[in-house]
Design a protein around this motif. Structure first.
Motif, PDB file in Angstrom:
ATOM      1  N   THR A  65      -5.622  -1.616  25.198  1.00 24.64           N
ATOM      2  CA  THR A  65      -6.484  -0.532  25.701  1.00 24.64           C
ATOM      3  C   THR A  65      -5.787   0.152  26.871  1.00 24.64           C
ATOM      4  N   PRO A  66      -5.502   1.459  26.764  1.00 22.58           N
ATOM      5  CA  PRO A  66      -4.678   2.140  27.773  1.00 22.58           C
ATOM      6  C   PRO A  66      -5.455   2.773  28.925  1.00 22.58           C
ATOM      7  N   ASN A  67      -6.748   2.480  29.059  1.00 20.23           N
ATOM      8  CA  ASN A  67      -7.577   3.261  29.974  1.00 20.23           C
ATOM      9  C   ASN A  67      -7.228   3.124  31.454  1.00 20.23           C
ATOM     10  N   VAL A  68      -6.479   2.092  31.838  1.00 20.83           N
ATOM     11  CA  VAL A  68      -6.063   1.974  33.236  1.00 20.83           C
ATOM     12  C   VAL A  68      -5.182   3.152  33.641  1.00 20.83           C
ATOM     13  N   VAL A  69      -4.526   3.775  32.653  1.00 23.91           N
ATOM     14  CA  VAL A  69      -3.645   4.899  32.960  1.00 23.91           C
ATOM     15  C   VAL A  69      -4.421   6.157  33.340  1.00 23.91           C
ATOM     16  N   VAL A  70      -5.739   6.149  33.171  1.00 26.99           N
ATOM     17  CA  VAL A  70      -6.542   7.343  33.455  1.00 26.99           C
ATOM     18  C   VAL A  70      -6.372   7.798  34.902  1.00 26.99           C
ATOM     19  N   GLY A  71      -6.436   6.857  35.833  1.00 26.71           N
ATOM     20  CA  GLY A  71      -6.267   7.221  37.242  1.00 26.71           C
ATOM     21  C   GLY A  71      -4.908   7.840  37.510  1.00 26.71           C
ATOM     22  N   MET A  72      -3.850   7.241  36.952  1.00 25.02           N
ATOM     23  CA  MET A  72      -2.501   7.786  37.099  1.00 25.02           C
ATOM     24  C   MET A  72      -2.407   9.166  36.471  1.00 25.02           C
ATOM     25  N   ALA A  73      -3.002   9.315  35.291  1.00 24.32           N
ATOM     26  CA  ALA A  73      -2.921  10.595  34.577  1.00 24.32           C
ATOM     27  C   ALA A  73      -3.655  11.698  35.335  1.00 24.32           C
ATOM     28  N   CYS A  74      -4.743  11.343  36.007  1.00 25.47           N
ATOM     29  CA  CYS A  74      -5.510  12.353  36.747  1.00 25.47           C
ATOM     30  C   CYS A  74      -4.800  12.795  38.022  1.00 25.47           C
ATOM     31  N   PHE A  75      -4.316  11.824  38.790  1.00 28.45           N
ATOM     32  CA  PHE A  75      -3.853  12.141  40.140  1.00 28.45           C
ATOM     33  C   PHE A  75      -2.338  12.132  40.323  1.00 28.45           C
TER      34      PHE A  75
END
Length: 228
Positions: A65-75
């Motif tokens: 599940t790749p959702n931890v990358v969401v923060g990196m992808a946003c900011f």
């Protein structure tokens, strides 16, 4: 100013225009600016976010599940890279501005897809339909990356390599989404890791300013022919 003086000034301006735009010498140096080079910021932001997501794509540490990358992808990959692109515009670097701004927007849009509250994934009636849509999304970014690759052919070898492997990454991930084959998706993750390493190298090269660093990293200058 008399009419004669105005006419003379107009002739001088027209002559300068003809010399620069209608003659052979059409290359200009970047305009003087106090804005620092945002290249390292944009490249490091891109590299770090790509590296994390690519590790997830190869199922590193059994992560699926790749959702931890969401923060990196946003900011990081998103906001920081978008700002780097905006700072490249007043520096006169159209290529850097286009690339950083585009990929900053890519990461922001990708994060939006992964955020459950966005409703993007939930809007599809089946998981297969969602994956087919993701494939189209990724192949569109391959097309943009390929056009940037064409624009980089006369810049330096490092940027050409970066965009070349990024093209392969997007194609493999798109095919993996369309076919559902985990091996193809893992291959895309592997090329993504390679792409991130090249981006790190390019970013470090931009950071090691001549006269302020003990050493520098060559980007591989491509010889260009200049017309007299």
């Amino acid at each position: 100013m008399s009419d004669a003086e105005k006419a003379q000034a107009s002739d001088i301006n027209t002559s300068n225009y003809d010399q620069h735009y209608n003659g052979r010498q059409t290359n200009f140096s970047p305009r003087p600016t106090k804005i620092a080079n945002p290249g390292s910021l944009g490249l490091f932001s891109f590299a770090s976010t790509t590296f994390i997501l690519s590790l997830y794509n190869v199922n590193a540490r059994s992560i699926t599940t790749p959702n931890v990358v969401v923060g990196m992808a946003c900011f990081c990959g998103g906001l920081a890279q978008l700002l780097a692109g905006m700072w490249e515009f007043p520096r006169g670097n159209v290529f850097g501005a286009t690339a950083f701004t585009s990929y900053g927007a890519f990461w922001m849009s990708f994060a939006t897809i992964l955020i459950p509250g966005s409703g993007v994934a939930a809007a599809y009636s089946s998981e297969d339909e969602f994956h087919q849509a993701i494939g189209i999304y990724l192949i569109t970014w391959f097309i943009l990356t390929f056009m940037l690759l064409i624009g980089a052919l006369r810049r330096n070898i490092s940027f050409v390599a970066l965009l070349f492997f990024l093209c392969i990454t997007f194609v493999l991930l798109a095919v993996g989404a369309w076919t559902g084959k985990a091996a193809v998706n893992k291959a895309g993750g592997g090329f993504g890791i390679l792409t991130a390493m090249i981006a790190y190298y390019c970013g470090l090269s931009e950071l090691l300013v001549k006269g302020e660093s003990w050493f520098g990293l060559p980007l591989g200058t491509i010889k260009q022919e200049h017309e007299d």
